[in-house]
Write an enzyme that holds these catalytic residues in place. Structure first.
Site, short mmCIF file in Angstrom:
data_model
loop_
_atom_site.label_atom_id
_atom_site.label_comp_id
_atom_site.label_asym_id
_atom_site.label_seq_id
_atom_site.Cartn_x
_atom_site.Cartn_y
_atom_site.Cartn_z
N ILE A 23 0.83 -1.20 0.00
CA ILE A 23 0.00 0.00 0.00
C ILE A 23 0.87 1.25 0.00
O ILE A 23 0.55 2.24 -0.66
CB ILE A 23 -0.97 0.00 1.21
CG1 ILE A 23 -1.90 1.21 1.15
CG2 ILE A 23 -0.21 0.00 2.53
CD1 ILE A 23 -2.81 1.24 -0.06
N ALA A 24 2.00 1.20 0.70
CA ALA A 24 2.92 2.35 0.71
C ALA A 24 3.46 2.62 -0.69
O ALA A 24 3.62 3.78 -1.09
CB ALA A 24 4.06 2.11 1.70
N SER A 44 11.72 1.50 8.24
CA SER A 44 11.29 0.11 8.31
C SER A 44 12.11 -0.60 9.38
O SER A 44 13.16 -0.11 9.80
CB SER A 44 11.51 -0.58 6.95
OG SER A 44 11.27 -1.97 7.03
N ARG A 45 11.62 -1.75 9.83
CA ARG A 45 12.43 -2.57 10.73
C ARG A 45 13.62 -3.15 9.99
O ARG A 45 14.62 -3.54 10.60
CB ARG A 45 11.58 -3.69 11.31
CG ARG A 45 10.49 -3.22 12.27
CD ARG A 45 9.64 -4.36 12.72
NE ARG A 45 8.97 -5.01 11.60
CZ ARG A 45 8.26 -6.13 11.67
NH1 ARG A 45 8.14 -6.76 12.82
NH2 ARG A 45 7.67 -6.63 10.61
N TYR A 66 11.71 2.77 12.95
CA TYR A 66 10.66 3.77 12.90
C TYR A 66 11.01 4.97 13.79
O TYR A 66 10.64 6.11 13.49
CB TYR A 66 9.32 3.17 13.33
CG TYR A 66 8.90 2.01 12.45
CD1 TYR A 66 8.75 2.17 11.08
CD2 TYR A 66 8.65 0.75 13.00
CE1 TYR A 66 8.36 1.11 10.28
CE2 TYR A 66 8.25 -0.31 12.21
CZ TYR A 66 8.11 -0.13 10.85
OH TYR A 66 7.73 -1.18 10.06
N HIS A 87 -0.60 0.25 14.14
CA HIS A 87 -0.99 1.62 13.84
C HIS A 87 -0.94 2.52 15.08
O HIS A 87 -0.42 3.63 15.03
CB HIS A 87 -2.39 1.66 13.24
CG HIS A 87 -2.45 1.16 11.83
ND1 HIS A 87 -3.62 1.12 11.10
CD2 HIS A 87 -1.48 0.68 11.01
CE1 HIS A 87 -3.36 0.64 9.91
NE2 HIS A 87 -2.08 0.35 9.83
N LYS A 105 -5.90 3.06 7.07
CA LYS A 105 -7.06 2.39 7.62
C LYS A 105 -6.77 0.90 7.81
O LYS A 105 -5.90 0.37 7.10
CB LYS A 105 -8.25 2.59 6.69
CG LYS A 105 -7.93 2.01 5.32
CD LYS A 105 -8.81 2.41 4.24
CE LYS A 105 -8.35 1.83 2.94
NZ LYS A 105 -6.93 1.55 2.75
N ARG A 173 -1.80 -11.75 6.95
CA ARG A 173 -2.41 -10.58 7.59
C ARG A 173 -3.93 -10.58 7.42
O ARG A 173 -4.64 -9.96 8.20
CB ARG A 173 -1.82 -9.30 7.03
CG ARG A 173 -2.25 -8.95 5.61
CD ARG A 173 -1.75 -7.55 5.23
NE ARG A 173 -2.20 -7.14 3.91
CZ ARG A 173 -3.36 -6.52 3.69
NH1 ARG A 173 -4.17 -6.27 4.68
NH2 ARG A 173 -3.70 -6.16 2.47
N ASP A 186 -10.26 -5.06 6.87
CA ASP A 186 -9.55 -4.95 5.60
C ASP A 186 -10.45 -4.42 4.50
O ASP A 186 -10.01 -3.62 3.66
CB ASP A 186 -8.98 -6.31 5.19
CG ASP A 186 -8.03 -6.19 4.02
OD1 ASP A 186 -6.94 -5.62 4.19
OD2 ASP A 186 -8.38 -6.65 2.91
#
Length: 333
Positions: A23-24, A44-45, A66, A87, A105, A173, A186
């Site tokens: 999505i990013a 990111s991790r 982050y 989130h 979202k 997920r 979702d």
């Protein structure tokens, strides 16, 4: 004719992305192609994933945490694009660092988390918004203008569905409740937020669902009752649905052609006549959401009237009610 703001007219700000996932990437493409906004940092991790994302979209800095991104003094707005269960923590991290925040979202896992973010943003005087990008698309702008002009009469009914089949994997997920998986958060948020856009928060909710072996909701239907109307929302990870929406008023009705949750065509139907309205977008459509954030932050606003924080908090409460009725629990419930 409906009036739609040009996303290229929004003041350019510096953006930092938390999470270099799918999505990013879609949002970043819209930022690059459809706005004057600047992607300046990615966190990111995994530093390797952050560096790859930054190279792909021309961001000058990549961070392996982050926390490092939140501390970047050049970042004006942080976009949280990680999994649902993160989130709250990451949006709070960005707010505590003094950043304006756009949270993908669903806003949080539950209303308690949403209320905590709202209170923190208000306390710090910072901009906060849930990334319900459909609110800002041209066809939704046109629909709201038609409603405001009385072309539908009084809106009394909204119907929307969003389903597409996903292969069952209890660790994905989609199907893992531990990360906020399920059709409701979702996909069900799209018709729910459409109904709220036009009718507000419901007085009563009646829901039913099919649960996956993992305990996640794989299909959900809900009836929302309002003082002068109803909404029917449906979401599924079992089957692919038409993904259409209808808005009916006392004078006319509007069909939002599938898939209504992305740039689409409106059909206004009244007295046997059909009026069509559509608008081409510069990119995939997320550019309108990004431009809205840039305008509000540049004006020192703390929220958008099109997706106010109070409604996100209220809708998380509606989602909590639905989950309570269908027997789905998340961490922290």
């Amino acid at each position: 004719m409906p009036t739609v703001l040009d996303p290229l007219d929004a003041p350019p700000l510096n953006w930092g992305f938390m999470g270099p996932g799918g999505i990013a990437a879609t949002v970043a493409e819209c930022l690059v192609k459809g706005t004057r906004q600047r992607l300046v940092a990615v966190g990111s991790r995994s530093r390797e994933r952050a560096e790859a994302f930054a190279a792909r979209f021309g961001a000058p800095r990549a961070y392996g945490s982050y926390e490092a991104l939140a501390a970047d003094p050049e970042v004006d707005v942080v976009y949280v694009a990680t999994l649902h269960h993160t989130h709250h923590r990451l949006a709070r991290l960005a707010l505590e660092a003094g950043k304006a925040v756009l949270v993908e979202k669903a806003f949080t896992l539950n209303q308690a988390e949403a209320r905590d973010l709202a209170e923190l943003a208000a306390e710090r005087g910072l901009f906060l918004m849930e990334a319900m990008w459909t609110r800002f698309l041209p066809h939704m702008t046109a629909l709201r203008q038609w409603v405001a002009a009385g072309r539908l009469g009084e809106v009394r009914y909204v119907q929307g569905d969003f389903g597409f089949a996903s292969a069952y994997d209890p660790t994905s997920r989609f199907f893992d409740p531990a990360v906020g998986g399920g059709a409701l958060l979702d996909r069900g948020v799209y018709p729910l937020y459409l109904a709220a856009d036009l009718l507000g928060l419901p007085e009563r909710v009646t829901a039913s669902a099919t649960l996956a072996p993992s305990g996640a909701d794989s299909q959900v239907s809900a009836i929302l009752d309002y003082p002068n109307g109803q909404a029917l929302i449906e979401s599924s990870m079992i089957v692919t649905t038409p993904q259409e929406a209808w808005v009916a008023g006392t004078e006319a009705m509007v069909r939002l052609a599938g898939a209504y949750w992305r740039p689409t065509t409106l059909e206004l139907r009244s007295g046997g006549k059909v009026e069509m309205w559509s608008r081409e977008t510069l990119a995939a459509g997320y550019e309108y959401e990004l431009a809205e954030v840039a305008r509000r932050v540049s004006d020192a606003a703390t929220e958008s009237p099109l997706m106010p924080v109070s409604q996100s908090v209220g809708l998380m409460g509606v989602l909590d009610q639905i989950r309570a009725q269908i027997g789905v629990k998340f961490p922290g419930d």
